[in-house]
Design an enzyme around this catalytic site. Structure first.
Site, PDB file in Angstrom:
ATOM      1  N   ARG A 272       0.888  -1.186   0.000  1.00  0.00           N
ATOM      2  CA  ARG A 272       0.000   0.000   0.000  1.00  0.00           C
ATOM      3  C   ARG A 272       0.915   1.222   0.000  1.00  0.00           C
ATOM      4  O   ARG A 272       1.647   1.453   0.968  1.00  0.00           O
ATOM      5  CB  ARG A 272      -0.925   0.002   1.221  1.00  0.00           C
TER       6      ARG A 272
ATOM      7  N   HIS B 260      -7.285   0.513  -6.570  1.00  0.00           N
ATOM      8  CA  HIS B 260      -7.441  -0.397  -5.425  1.00  0.00           C
ATOM      9  C   HIS B 260      -8.022  -1.707  -5.969  1.00  0.00           C
ATOM     10  O   HIS B 260      -9.180  -2.045  -5.710  1.00  0.00           O
ATOM     11  CB  HIS B 260      -8.365   0.249  -4.382  1.00  0.00           C
TER      12      HIS B 260
ATOM     13  N   GLN C  74      -9.783  -4.359  -3.699  1.00  0.00           N
ATOM     14  CA  GLN C  74     -11.134  -3.957  -3.293  1.00  0.00           C
ATOM     15  C   GLN C  74     -12.142  -4.324  -4.382  1.00  0.00           C
ATOM     16  O   GLN C  74     -13.229  -4.840  -4.097  1.00  0.00           O
ATOM     17  CB  GLN C  74     -11.147  -2.439  -3.036  1.00  0.00           C
TER      18      GLN C  74
ATOM     19  N   ASP D 100     -17.815   6.204  -1.264  1.00  0.00           N
ATOM     20  CA  ASP D 100     -16.546   6.162  -0.538  1.00  0.00           C
ATOM     21  C   ASP D 100     -16.341   7.554   0.068  1.00  0.00           C
ATOM     22  O   ASP D 100     -17.084   8.491  -0.243  1.00  0.00           O
ATOM     23  CB  ASP D 100     -15.411   5.802  -1.528  1.00  0.00           C
TER      24      ASP D 100
ATOM     25  N   CYS E 138     -16.597   0.800   0.557  1.00  0.00           N
ATOM     26  CA  CYS E 138     -15.356   0.031   0.768  1.00  0.00           C
ATOM     27  C   CYS E 138     -14.887   0.120   2.213  1.00  0.00           C
ATOM     28  O   CYS E 138     -14.120  -0.722   2.652  1.00  0.00           O
ATOM     29  CB  CYS E 138     -14.274   0.507  -0.193  1.00  0.00           C
TER      30      CYS E 138
ATOM     31  N   ARG F  69     -13.222  -9.274   1.304  1.00  0.00           N
ATOM     32  CA  ARG F  69     -11.837  -8.913   0.995  1.00  0.00           C
ATOM     33  C   ARG F  69     -10.935 -10.122   1.230  1.00  0.00           C
ATOM     34  O   ARG F  69     -10.073 -10.439   0.418  1.00  0.00           O
ATOM     35  CB  ARG F  69     -11.375  -7.743   1.892  1.00  0.00           C
TER      36      ARG F  69
HETATM   37  N1   CP Z   1     -11.257  -0.834   2.177  1.00  0.00           N
HETATM   38  C1   CP Z   1      -9.998  -0.814   2.624  1.00  0.00           C
HETATM   39  O1   CP Z   1      -9.031  -0.961   1.854  1.00  0.00           O
HETATM   40  O2   CP Z   1      -9.889  -0.696   3.969  1.00  0.00           O
HETATM   41  P1   CP Z   1      -8.531  -0.404   4.780  1.00  0.00           P
HETATM   42  O3   CP Z   1      -8.054   0.949   4.357  1.00  0.00           O
HETATM   43  O4   CP Z   1      -8.911  -0.468   6.219  1.00  0.00           O
HETATM   44  O5   CP Z   1      -7.521  -1.457   4.416  1.00  0.00           O
HETATM   45  N1  NVA Z   2     -10.448   6.257  -1.287  1.00  0.00           N
HETATM   46  C1  NVA Z   2     -10.013   5.817   0.018  1.00  0.00           C
HETATM   47  C2  NVA Z   2     -10.146   4.335   0.133  1.00  0.00           C
HETATM   48  C3  NVA Z   2      -9.740   3.740   1.444  1.00  0.00           C
HETATM   49  C4  NVA Z   2      -9.864   2.247   1.457  1.00  0.00           C
HETATM   50  C5  NVA Z   2      -8.578   6.261   0.246  1.00  0.00           C
HETATM   51  O1  NVA Z   2      -7.769   6.170  -0.678  1.00  0.00           O
HETATM   52  O2  NVA Z   2      -8.280   6.723   1.351  1.00  0.00           O
END
Ligand code: CP
Ligand code: NVA
Length: 311
Positions: free
Chosen positions: A105, A132, A135, A227, A267, A295
């Protein structure tokens, strides 16, 4: 030499491979429900690098890996000093000589593509500013479970044209799902960006519509998906974003237009009271917990495919 396969965007898998990942996910989910935990990844090791916060992504990968007989380790930025203590190339070469896959990440999408360049084991994108894909796997698994099929289902995205939305569109183009995106001016996908994520060959059933007015967008939706308005890394835009998205809240009134058979997706994490109200999050139409749980199942399918099958 065998080419290393990565999962950085949905473009990294073809339709057959994607369907195989889903089949493995469904099989491992059924096994899990029946108390069967086959140790199909016995002895395999997963490294997880997180430059941003996470609950679902980290826990789903770690639990999933452990349930499949493998193990995992979390490498936080403060431990490895990604790109600061040593070069991305050196990290990629060293790490991939010791582990079987790397989940990453990253603050910037480029860091993930860079790491993949130097890694001799699969690199999995666990969220960047642009996408993502993990997801999106869980999202489609959830919709398929709900309706028994994906073909022709209409998913309406309300809110920011962000990383999660981009991967949703990318996977929809491969699976024949209709997408409507409802974002305010200044936060909409450009045609160029859309062309890139949709690719040259979207499958039959796929369609995309940009409908600025959320009340018009959600009509006849099978799923309404939102989101946060402020993604990780955009904190300094919080006030202007809150103003821009004020008419894009998913609330009971909007869900009523969508209809009683539409499900609600998010999400997570959610900012309750901003992009979505409590009464929608906690309603009978909400599938947020199933979606989050998926997930783990989706990523187990991905891990089994990447580590044991991918050519
Ligand atoms: N949806 C998602 O990726 O959650 P986290 O940021 O908690 O991993
Ligand atoms: N769009 C959000 C998703 C988190 C899972 C972010 O990037 O923070």
């Amino acid at each position: 030499m065998k080419k290393t396969r990565h999962f950085i965007t949905l473009a990294d898998v073809n339709i057959n491979e994607l369907n195989r990942i889903f089949a493995l996910a469904e099989e491992t989910k059924a096994n899990f429900k029946n108390g069967i935990r086959s140790k199909i990844l016995d002895g395999k090791v997963l490294a997880l690098i997180f430059e941003k916060m996470s609950l679902r992504t980290r826990v789903s990968f770690e639990s999933g890996m452990s349930q499949l007989g493998g193990s995992s380790m979390l490498l936080e930025d403060q431990h490895i000093g990604f790109g600061k203590r040593e070069s991305i190339a050196d990290i990629g070469h060293v790490l991939s000589s010791m582990v079987d896959a790397i989940v990453f990440r990253a603050k910037s999408h480029k860091s993930v593509t860079e790491l993949a360049k130097y890694s001799s084991c699969p690199v999995i994108n666990a969220l960047t500013d642009l996408s993502h894909p993990c997801q999106a796997l869980a999202d489609m698994l959830t919709i398929k479970e709900e309706f028994g099929t994906l073909k022709g289902k209409k998913v309406v995205w309300v809110g920011d044209s962000n990383n999660v939305a981009a991967s949703l569109i990318e996977i929809a183009a491969k699976l024949g799902v209709k997408i409507v995106v409802s974002s305010p001016k200044g936060y909409q996908f450009t045609q160029d960006h859309l062309n890139k994520i949709i690719g040259k060959d979207p499958v039959e059933g796929f369609a995309i519509d940009l409908v600025e007015n959320p009340q018009d967008a959600v009509r006849q939706a099978d799923a309404v998906y939102t989101d946060v308005w402020v993604s990780m890394g955009q904190e300094n835009e919080e006030e202007e974003r809150k103003r821009a998205f004020v008419n894009y809240q998913v609330n009971q009134k909007l869900m009523q237009i969508a209809g009683k058979d539409a499900i609600f997706l998010h999400c997570l994490p959610a900012r309750r009271g901003l992009e979505v109200t409590d009464d929608v999050m906690d309603s009978g139409q909400s599938r947020i917990i199933e979606q989050a749980a998926n997930r783990m199942h989706a990523q187990k399918g991905l891990l089994i495919w990447l580590l044991n099958e991918a050519k």
